[in-house]
Design a protein around this motif. Structure first.
Motif, PDB file in Angstrom:
ATOM      1  N   HIS A   4      37.463 -12.411 -57.916  1.00 32.58           N
ATOM      2  CA  HIS A   4      36.983 -13.208 -59.045  1.00 32.58           C
ATOM      3  C   HIS A   4      35.730 -12.555 -59.644  1.00 32.58           C
TER       4      HIS A   4
ATOM      5  N   PRO B  39      42.089 -10.146 -53.999  1.00 36.19           N
ATOM      6  CA  PRO B  39      41.620 -10.984 -55.106  1.00 36.19           C
ATOM      7  C   PRO B  39      40.104 -10.852 -55.257  1.00 36.19           C
TER       8      PRO B  39
ATOM      9  N   SER C 264      37.526 -13.217 -50.042  1.00 34.87           N
ATOM     10  CA  SER C 264      38.050 -12.015 -50.681  1.00 34.87           C
ATOM     11  C   SER C 264      38.019 -10.838 -49.712  1.00 34.87           C
TER      12      SER C 264
END
Length: 182
Positions: free
Chosen positions: A39, A37, A110
């Motif tokens: 962002h 992931p 992350s």
């Protein structure tokens, strides 16, 4: 290996030998890490692979930190030998980019997800690994050796290789001890 089976039975294996992943297998491991992931697409990861002579360089980095702290001989010896527990060690770094919507903690998490994905990709291809950490990854000399700045952090050392034994069965856990509903 079925993806759900892999996730439900994940176990680390500390006893690893050559061969380490290479070629397409290693590329798959790195690509899996890059799918963590992310962002705002900050790509907050850096992977430093040590194998062969690189394991000695990693050993030297750790020993230098231990000597800077006047550590006992046993600690220095343990750190000197640590990288050689596997034929490959990938140091996973959270490379933090200041961002108004993505705090450093989220970027560290992350990078942690990248380690997990990389370990699972290794297992899916017949290799094994163990994610190791410890206080030394926060030491100023180790940080300097890896070029860390600001809020950058090493999130772990991923040891990879061929397992010398079958992983123990994952312990069963009672879900009700970990789950609640609002």
């Amino acid at each position: 290996m079925d993806a759900l089976e892999l996730l439900l039975n994940r176990r680390s294996v500390a006893k690893l030998e050559a061969p380490a992943p290479e070629g397409k297998a290693l590329e798959n491991i790195i690509r899996a890490g890059l799918r963590a992931p992310d962002h705002a697409n900050l790509t907050p990861w850096r992977f430093v692979i040590a194998q062969g002579r690189g394991l000695q360089k990693l050993s030297d980095i750790l020993v230098k930190a231990a000597l800077a702290e006047n550590s006992e001989e046993a600690v220095v010896t343990k750190l000197k030998n640590a990288p050689f527990r596997a034929p490959m060690v990938i140091t996973v770094i959270a490379k933090v980019t200041p961002h108004e919507k993505v705090p450093a903690l989220e970027q560290h998490l992350s990078a942690g997800c990248a380690v997990q994905a990389m370990q699972m990709a290794a297992v899916a291809q017949g290799y094994q690994g163990i994610w190791r950490s410890g206080n030394w990854m926060f030491h100023a000399d180790v940080r300097a050796a890896f070029g860390l700045e600001g809020e950058d952090e090493i999130v772990g050392f991923l040891y990879l290789g061929t397992p010398t034994s079958t992983p123990m069965k994952a312990p069963e856990r009672e879900l009700s001890q970990f789950v609640e509903y609002l």
